[in-house]
Design an enzyme around this catalytic site. Structure first.
Site, PDB file in Angstrom:
ATOM      1  CB  ILE A   1      -0.959  -0.028   1.223  1.00 57.07           C
ATOM      2  CG1 ILE A   1      -2.187   0.822   0.995  1.00 57.07           C
ATOM      3  CG2 ILE A   1      -0.240   0.358   2.511  1.00 57.07           C
ATOM      4  CD1 ILE A   1      -3.294   0.574   2.007  1.00 57.07           C
TER       5      ILE A   1
ATOM      6  CG  ASN B   1      11.734  -5.360   6.922  1.00 54.04           C
ATOM      7  OD1 ASN B   1      12.913  -5.391   6.604  1.00 54.04           O
ATOM      8  ND2 ASN B   1      10.867  -4.527   6.385  1.00 54.04           N
TER       9      ASN B   1
ATOM     10  CD  GLN C   1       7.865  -9.189  11.668  1.00 55.92           C
ATOM     11  OE1 GLN C   1       8.864  -9.591  12.274  1.00 55.92           O
ATOM     12  NE2 GLN C   1       6.869  -9.973  11.318  1.00 55.92           N
TER      13      GLN C   1
ATOM     14  CG  HIS D   1       5.545  -9.127   5.594  1.00 57.11           C
ATOM     15  ND1 HIS D   1       5.219  -9.188   6.926  1.00 57.11           N
ATOM     16  CD2 HIS D   1       6.291  -8.005   5.454  1.00 57.11           C
ATOM     17  CE1 HIS D   1       5.744  -8.149   7.566  1.00 57.11           C
ATOM     18  NE2 HIS D   1       6.414  -7.412   6.684  1.00 57.11           N
TER      19      HIS D   1
ATOM     20  CG  HIS E   1       9.063  -6.065   2.216  1.00 57.75           C
ATOM     21  ND1 HIS E   1       8.224  -4.979   2.144  1.00 57.75           N
ATOM     22  CD2 HIS E   1       9.130  -6.411   3.521  1.00 57.75           C
ATOM     23  CE1 HIS E   1       7.804  -4.667   3.373  1.00 57.75           C
ATOM     24  NE2 HIS E   1       8.347  -5.524   4.227  1.00 57.75           N
TER      25      HIS E   1
HETATM   26  P1  AMP Z   1       6.998  -4.499   7.535  1.00 57.91           P
HETATM   27  O1  AMP Z   1       7.214  -3.076   7.932  1.00 57.91           O
HETATM   28  O2  AMP Z   1       8.198  -5.226   7.019  1.00 57.91           O
HETATM   29  O3  AMP Z   1       6.277  -5.263   8.624  1.00 57.91           O
HETATM   30  O4  AMP Z   1       6.049  -4.454   6.258  1.00 57.91           O
HETATM   31  C1  AMP Z   1       4.674  -4.263   6.343  1.00 57.91           C
HETATM   32  C2  AMP Z   1       4.258  -3.702   5.011  1.00 57.91           C
HETATM   33  O5  AMP Z   1       2.855  -3.825   4.908  1.00 57.91           O
HETATM   34  C3  AMP Z   1       4.585  -2.216   4.819  1.00 57.91           C
HETATM   35  O6  AMP Z   1       5.451  -2.081   3.691  1.00 57.91           O
HETATM   36  C4  AMP Z   1       3.223  -1.580   4.588  1.00 57.91           C
HETATM   37  O7  AMP Z   1       3.241  -0.547   3.622  1.00 57.91           O
HETATM   38  C5  AMP Z   1       2.392  -2.764   4.129  1.00 57.91           C
HETATM   39  N1  AMP Z   1       0.959  -2.666   4.363  1.00 57.91           N
HETATM   40  C6  AMP Z   1       0.335  -2.297   5.507  1.00 57.91           C
HETATM   41  N2  AMP Z   1      -0.997  -2.353   5.357  1.00 57.91           N
HETATM   42  C7  AMP Z   1      -1.224  -2.776   4.085  1.00 57.91           C
HETATM   43  C8  AMP Z   1      -2.402  -3.030   3.308  1.00 57.91           C
HETATM   44  N3  AMP Z   1      -3.634  -2.888   3.817  1.00 57.91           N
HETATM   45  N4  AMP Z   1      -2.251  -3.435   2.022  1.00 57.91           N
HETATM   46  C9  AMP Z   1      -1.012  -3.574   1.496  1.00 57.91           C
HETATM   47  N5  AMP Z   1       0.126  -3.375   2.179  1.00 57.91           N
HETATM   48  C10 AMP Z   1       0.021  -2.974   3.447  1.00 57.91           C
END
Ligand code: AMP
Ligand code: ZN
Length: 114
Positions: A31, A87, A94, A100, A102
């Site tokens: 997002i 992460n 994280q 997840h 990336h």
């Molecule tokens: P992290 O910071 O490694 O835990 O990554 C979490 C990721 O989730 C971040 O890059 C956010 O931009 C992404 N994110 C959070 N909410 C959403 C959502 N509803 N749809 C898509 N990505 C999201």
């Protein structure tokens, strides 16, 4: 996991822009993209982080890496290169506690990261 954002994305309770799906994984666009291509690849099982992957769960990690290969090829970033990142924990940055991967590409990725 009732309160998990990514479990809700898998169930469809929260909308996402799907890029890829198979029996084990789901992938969607981030997002808040940090590169021209920024996709998150997640297991369909709630696993908190790479630290919590147990025996029997490594099939999900396999499937995530295979999905990254396929998506990178489909998005046209395989040739020039890309970055995949797990992460992990606070210092790892994280913020969502559902494993997840990336997948970032479409520009030169600096090293060291911030
Ligand atoms: P992290 O910071 O490694 O835990 O990554 C979490 C990721 O989730 C971040 O890059 C956010 O931009 C992404 N994110 C959070 N909410 C959403 C959502 N509803 N749809 C898509 N990505 C999201
Ligand atoms: Zn979850």
């Amino acid at each position: 996991m009732e309160d998990c954002l990514f479990c809700k994305i898998i169930s469809g309770d929260i909308p996402s822009n799907k890029v890829y799906e198979d029996e084990l994984v789901y992938a969607f666009t981030d997002i808040d993209p940090q590169a021209p291509v920024h996709i998150l690849i997640i297991p369909k099982k709630h696993i908190e982080s790479i630290l919590k992957v147990q025996d029997g769960d490594f099939q999900y990690v396999d499937a995530m890496v295979k999905a990254a290969q396929k998506i990178a090829a489909e998005k046209g970033i395989a040739q020039d290169g890309f970055r995949i990142v797990f992460n992990t924990g606070e210092n790892g940055g994280q913020t969502v506690h559902h494993l997840h991967l990336h997948l970032l590409g479409g520009r030169y990725m600096e090293w060291p990261p911030g």
